[in-house]
Design a protein around this motif. Structure first.
Motif, mmCIF file in Angstrom:
data_model
loop_
_atom_site.group_PDB
_atom_site.id
_atom_site.type_symbol
_atom_site.label_atom_id
_atom_site.label_comp_id
_atom_site.label_asym_id
_atom_site.label_seq_id
_atom_site.Cartn_x
_atom_site.Cartn_y
_atom_site.Cartn_z
ATOM 1 N N ALA A 1 0.835 -1.202 0.000
ATOM 2 C CA ALA A 1 0.000 0.000 0.000
ATOM 3 C C ALA A 1 0.872 1.256 0.000
ATOM 4 O O ALA A 1 0.569 2.227 -0.697
ATOM 5 N N ILE A 2 1.950 1.233 0.764
ATOM 6 C CA ILE A 2 2.862 2.383 0.813
ATOM 7 C C ILE A 2 3.507 2.599 -0.547
ATOM 8 O O ILE A 2 3.594 3.735 -1.038
ATOM 9 N N VAL A 3 3.945 1.525 -1.170
ATOM 10 C CA VAL A 3 4.567 1.640 -2.493
ATOM 11 C C VAL A 3 3.589 2.246 -3.490
ATOM 12 O O VAL A 3 3.946 3.141 -4.264
ATOM 13 N N GLU A 4 2.352 1.780 -3.455
ATOM 14 C CA GLU A 4 1.335 2.321 -4.363
ATOM 15 C C GLU A 4 1.123 3.817 -4.134
ATOM 16 O O GLU A 4 1.016 4.596 -5.083
ATOM 17 N N LYS A 5 1.052 4.230 -2.854
ATOM 18 C CA LYS A 5 0.883 5.660 -2.540
ATOM 19 C C LYS A 5 2.057 6.468 -3.055
ATOM 20 O O LYS A 5 1.879 7.531 -3.651
ATOM 21 N N LEU A 6 3.264 5.972 -2.833
ATOM 22 C CA LEU A 6 4.454 6.701 -3.259
ATOM 23 C C LEU A 6 4.561 6.762 -4.782
ATOM 24 O O LEU A 6 4.995 7.782 -5.335
ATOM 25 N N GLU A 7 4.160 5.697 -5.453
ATOM 26 C CA GLU A 7 4.226 5.676 -6.915
ATOM 27 C C GLU A 7 3.265 6.665 -7.554
ATOM 28 O O GLU A 7 3.536 7.173 -8.644
ATOM 29 N N ARG A 8 2.142 6.930 -6.883
ATOM 30 C CA ARG A 8 1.196 7.918 -7.415
ATOM 31 C C ARG A 8 1.826 9.301 -7.460
ATOM 32 O O ARG A 8 1.509 10.105 -8.322
ATOM 33 N N GLY A 9 2.702 9.575 -6.512
ATOM 34 C CA GLY A 9 3.433 10.838 -6.512
ATOM 35 C C GLY A 9 2.640 12.055 -6.086
ATOM 36 O O GLY A 9 3.073 13.181 -6.322
ATOM 37 N N ASP A 10 1.507 11.869 -5.435
ATOM 38 C CA ASP A 10 0.683 13.015 -5.059
ATOM 39 C C ASP A 10 0.733 13.324 -3.562
ATOM 40 O O ASP A 10 -0.055 14.118 -3.068
ATOM 41 N N LEU A 11 1.676 12.729 -2.844
ATOM 42 C CA LEU A 11 1.805 12.994 -1.408
ATOM 43 C C LEU A 11 2.669 14.235 -1.175
ATOM 44 O O LEU A 11 3.637 14.461 -1.903
ATOM 45 N N PRO A 12 2.333 15.015 -0.152
ATOM 46 C CA PRO A 12 3.226 16.102 0.230
ATOM 47 C C PRO A 12 4.579 15.517 0.655
ATOM 48 O O PRO A 12 4.652 14.368 1.100
ATOM 49 N N LEU A 13 5.631 16.286 0.516
ATOM 50 C CA LEU A 13 6.980 15.793 0.772
ATOM 51 C C LEU A 13 7.115 15.154 2.150
ATOM 52 O O LEU A 13 7.651 14.045 2.272
ATOM 53 N N GLU A 14 6.648 15.814 3.188
ATOM 54 C CA GLU A 14 6.818 15.283 4.538
ATOM 55 C C GLU A 14 6.082 13.948 4.712
ATOM 56 O O GLU A 14 6.619 13.005 5.299
ATOM 57 N N GLU A 15 4.875 13.862 4.187
ATOM 58 C CA GLU A 15 4.124 12.614 4.271
ATOM 59 C C GLU A 15 4.798 11.514 3.444
ATOM 60 O O GLU A 15 4.844 10.352 3.855
ATOM 61 N N ALA A 16 5.350 11.882 2.302
ATOM 62 C CA ALA A 16 6.068 10.912 1.471
ATOM 63 C C ALA A 16 7.303 10.389 2.206
ATOM 64 O O ALA A 16 7.603 9.188 2.164
ATOM 65 N N MET A 17 8.013 11.267 2.892
ATOM 66 C CA MET A 17 9.203 10.853 3.648
ATOM 67 C C MET A 17 8.815 9.930 4.806
ATOM 68 O O MET A 17 9.495 8.931 5.055
ATOM 69 N N ASP A 18 7.732 10.251 5.498
ATOM 70 C CA ASP A 18 7.253 9.386 6.583
ATOM 71 C C ASP A 18 6.847 8.019 6.048
ATOM 72 O O ASP A 18 7.183 6.985 6.634
ATOM 73 N N PHE B 1 7.933 6.642 3.284
ATOM 74 C CA PHE B 1 9.155 5.978 2.840
ATOM 75 C C PHE B 1 9.872 5.320 4.020
ATOM 76 O O PHE B 1 10.298 4.168 3.939
ATOM 77 N N THR B 2 9.973 6.046 5.129
ATOM 78 C CA THR B 2 10.622 5.517 6.331
ATOM 79 C C THR B 2 9.892 4.287 6.843
ATOM 80 O O THR B 2 10.521 3.268 7.171
ATOM 81 N N GLU B 3 8.570 4.356 6.899
ATOM 82 C CA GLU B 3 7.782 3.207 7.342
ATOM 83 C C GLU B 3 7.969 2.040 6.370
ATOM 84 O O GLU B 3 8.099 0.884 6.779
ATOM 85 N N GLY B 4 8.012 2.336 5.081
ATOM 86 C CA GLY B 4 8.211 1.301 4.071
ATOM 87 C C GLY B 4 9.546 0.596 4.221
ATOM 88 O O GLY B 4 9.633 -0.626 4.084
ATOM 89 N N ILE B 5 10.595 1.358 4.520
ATOM 90 C CA ILE B 5 11.921 0.762 4.730
ATOM 91 C C ILE B 5 11.882 -0.195 5.919
ATOM 92 O O ILE B 5 12.408 -1.311 5.853
ATOM 93 N N LYS B 6 11.252 0.225 7.000
ATOM 94 C CA LYS B 6 11.158 -0.637 8.188
ATOM 95 C C LYS B 6 10.378 -1.913 7.875
ATOM 96 O O LYS B 6 10.769 -3.008 8.287
ATOM 97 N N LEU B 7 9.280 -1.784 7.140
ATOM 98 C CA LEU B 7 8.489 -2.955 6.778
ATOM 99 C C LEU B 7 9.271 -3.879 5.843
ATOM 100 O O LEU B 7 9.223 -5.103 5.986
ATOM 101 N N ALA B 8 10.003 -3.301 4.906
ATOM 102 C CA ALA B 8 10.804 -4.108 3.984
ATOM 103 C C ALA B 8 11.885 -4.874 4.740
ATOM 104 O O ALA B 8 12.139 -6.051 4.457
ATOM 105 N N GLN B 9 12.515 -4.218 5.706
ATOM 106 C CA GLN B 9 13.534 -4.889 6.513
ATOM 107 C C GLN B 9 12.924 -6.032 7.321
ATOM 108 O O GLN B 9 13.503 -7.117 7.424
ATOM 109 N N TYR B 10 11.758 -5.799 7.907
ATOM 110 C CA TYR B 10 11.064 -6.833 8.673
ATOM 111 C C TYR B 10 10.735 -8.030 7.772
ATOM 112 O O TYR B 10 11.006 -9.181 8.131
#
Length: 84
Positions: free
Chosen positions: A18-35, A37-46
């Motif tokens: 779901a995070i990847v899909e949101k980020l791929e759309r490219g319509d998130l504000p920068l701060e929300e996109a960074m948050d 992305f950070t959550e996505g990295i943690k989930l990917a590592q898990y």
């Protein structure tokens, strides 16, 4: 009641998708996109950690030259091909 490990993995993978899909759309504000992305990295590592744990547990049943059954570590197929 605690979730089964496979359920936790599946849930984490769905959240990551779901995070990847949101980020791929490219319509998130920068701060929300960074948050996100950070959550996505943690989930990917898990998810990667859980997959590695599962891979380490997987063993293939094999028959030796004497006809006895045994186990051998699972090979990931990441070995170099003969033409490399």
């Amino acid at each position: 009641m605690a979730k089964k490990k496979s359920e936790a993995f599946e849930e984490a993978l769905k959240k990551l998708q779901a995070i990847v899909e949101k980020l791929e759309r490219g319509d998130l504000p920068l701060e929300e996109a960074m948050d996100s992305f950070t959550e996505g990295i943690k989930l990917a590592q898990y998810c990667h950690q859980k997959l590695e744990e599962a891979e380490n547990k997987v063993q293939m049943l094999v028959k030796d030259p004497q006809g006895n059954w045994g186990t051998t570590p699972f090979e990931t197929g990441e070995e170099k091909s003969p033409d490399e």
